[in-house]
Design an enzyme around this catalytic site. Sequence first.
Site, PDB file in Angstrom:
ATOM      1  N   ARG A 122       0.801  -1.235   0.000  1.00  0.00           N
ATOM      2  CA  ARG A 122       0.000   0.000   0.000  1.00  0.00           C
ATOM      3  C   ARG A 122       0.832   1.282   0.000  1.00  0.00           C
ATOM      4  NH1 ARG A 122      -2.414  -3.935   2.478  1.00  0.00           N
ATOM      5  NH2 ARG A 122      -4.619  -4.323   2.050  1.00  0.00           N
ATOM      6  N   HIS A 147      -0.809  -2.524  -4.626  1.00  0.00           N
ATOM      7  CA  HIS A 147      -0.257  -3.442  -5.633  1.00  0.00           C
ATOM      8  C   HIS A 147      -0.193  -2.871  -7.051  1.00  0.00           C
ATOM      9  CE1 HIS A 147       0.136  -6.346  -2.586  1.00  0.00           C
ATOM     10  NE2 HIS A 147      -1.022  -6.956  -2.673  1.00  0.00           N
ATOM     11  N   HIS A 221       2.853 -12.897  -5.913  1.00  0.00           N
ATOM     12  CA  HIS A 221       1.680 -13.037  -5.044  1.00  0.00           C
ATOM     13  C   HIS A 221       1.041 -14.426  -5.118  1.00  0.00           C
ATOM     14  CE1 HIS A 221      -1.630 -11.644  -2.597  1.00  0.00           C
ATOM     15  NE2 HIS A 221      -1.253 -10.379  -2.662  1.00  0.00           N
ATOM     16  N   ASP A 293      -1.655 -10.030   8.023  1.00  0.00           N
ATOM     17  CA  ASP A 293      -1.551  -9.323   6.739  1.00  0.00           C
ATOM     18  C   ASP A 293      -0.576  -8.176   6.998  1.00  0.00           C
ATOM     19  OD1 ASP A 293      -1.861  -8.298   4.244  1.00  0.00           O
ATOM     20  OD2 ASP A 293      -4.018  -7.939   4.379  1.00  0.00           O
ATOM     21  N   GLU A 358       5.245 -12.678   0.597  1.00  0.00           N
ATOM     22  CA  GLU A 358       5.619 -11.693  -0.427  1.00  0.00           C
ATOM     23  C   GLU A 358       6.849 -10.921   0.036  1.00  0.00           C
ATOM     24  OE1 GLU A 358       1.974  -9.261  -1.040  1.00  0.00           O
ATOM     25  OE2 GLU A 358       1.027 -10.890   0.041  1.00  0.00           O
TER      26      GLU A 358
END
Length: 393
Positions: A122, A147, A221, A293, A358
Amino acid sequence: MNVVKRYICGFAILSLAFLNVQCKGKEKDEKQENTTQKMDSVSIEKKEYGTTPDGKKVDVYTLKNQKGMEVNIMTYGGIITSLKVPNKAGASEEVVIGFNNLTQYTKDNPYFGALIGRYGNRIAKGKFSLDGTEYQLATNNGKNALHGGPEGFHRVIWTAEEAKGGDVATLKLKYVSKDMEEGYPGNLTVFVTYTLNKDNALDVLYEATTDKKTIVNLTQHSYFNLSGDFTKTILDDEVVIDADKLVPVDADLIPTGKLTDVANTPFDFRKPRVIGKDIEAKDDQLIKGKGYDHCWVLNKQNTGDRFVASAYNATSGRLLEVYSDQPGIQLYTGNFLDGTLPMRNGGTYAHRTGLCLETQHYPDSPNQKDFPTTVLNPGENYKTKTTFKFSVK
Ligand code: GLA
């Protein structure tokens, strides 16, 4: 020298010469055998995959070795559509979330298997400044940019060049992102090279150059489910992340700017931790992320390529180790998977049936002066590598 001596001597010379020829012949045979084995150990094959709704042809490449690993990568989004590796019984099975047709990939989906760019993760309010010029990106995640934007690098067609060199098969993808495409300055030439080796490791090498100052943060991803059974969640998997610190976020998953210690929190993955152990804990960060996350601040930065994380599924015995030169890694536990997207052979992908590891720079780095820089200048080479290595234990 008498006749007898001469005869013996002649015989000895002839025998030696004969032996020499024999040996050379054998050497040659062995060499030929080795070359053949080497050439066959990792293969790559191209097929047509489909046509996008706007009429563009998409190919899929199959990279395969002799230890049961097979990876399919398509030119649309550089997406890994399939990745098969053996379990502890030797059965090669699918371990990444994916669809079975191109049309489904061209519809909305949470970046299944895709290459992510120009900026993975982000950027607050989709805004950043370079040398006093403010740039505005599309806000595709609430108030923020995520992304690389709505099309990013995950919905574009990459050109591909394949190569097979004995023990490895490589697929070199190229994409040129135009100046101001998705709001980012500079023509950015990007190469992503996937390399499968004979020992079940897949390297992802990212390279980029620009003609104007810009920002870059590329990642991959894929959603792994090491059980090989997509009706099962990833909650029983054991994860290791070599990180003493975390990048905590606000309610919109934007970094607060501080880095916090993982010690005595559900974010301490320095020793193997079962994902499901604390995922529902009343922890402020877990509540904000709706699970994991988050980006971890990896240890041993500036040491180049090193072990950064792993995931292990005890039932299948599959171990995935991640090596990288990047400063951060986002562990995303599929918290937004909600049973609406179709699996390959019927059924739908339910909550937390895949996990992403990631490798990347920290989120919102362009707006955080204390984070490692993600700026790329003309004349500089962006070059970073991540390896996904599979084994069983
Ligand atoms: C990243 C983000 C998540 C989510 C997924 C895709 O991992 O950090 O919040 O957007 O991609 O759904």
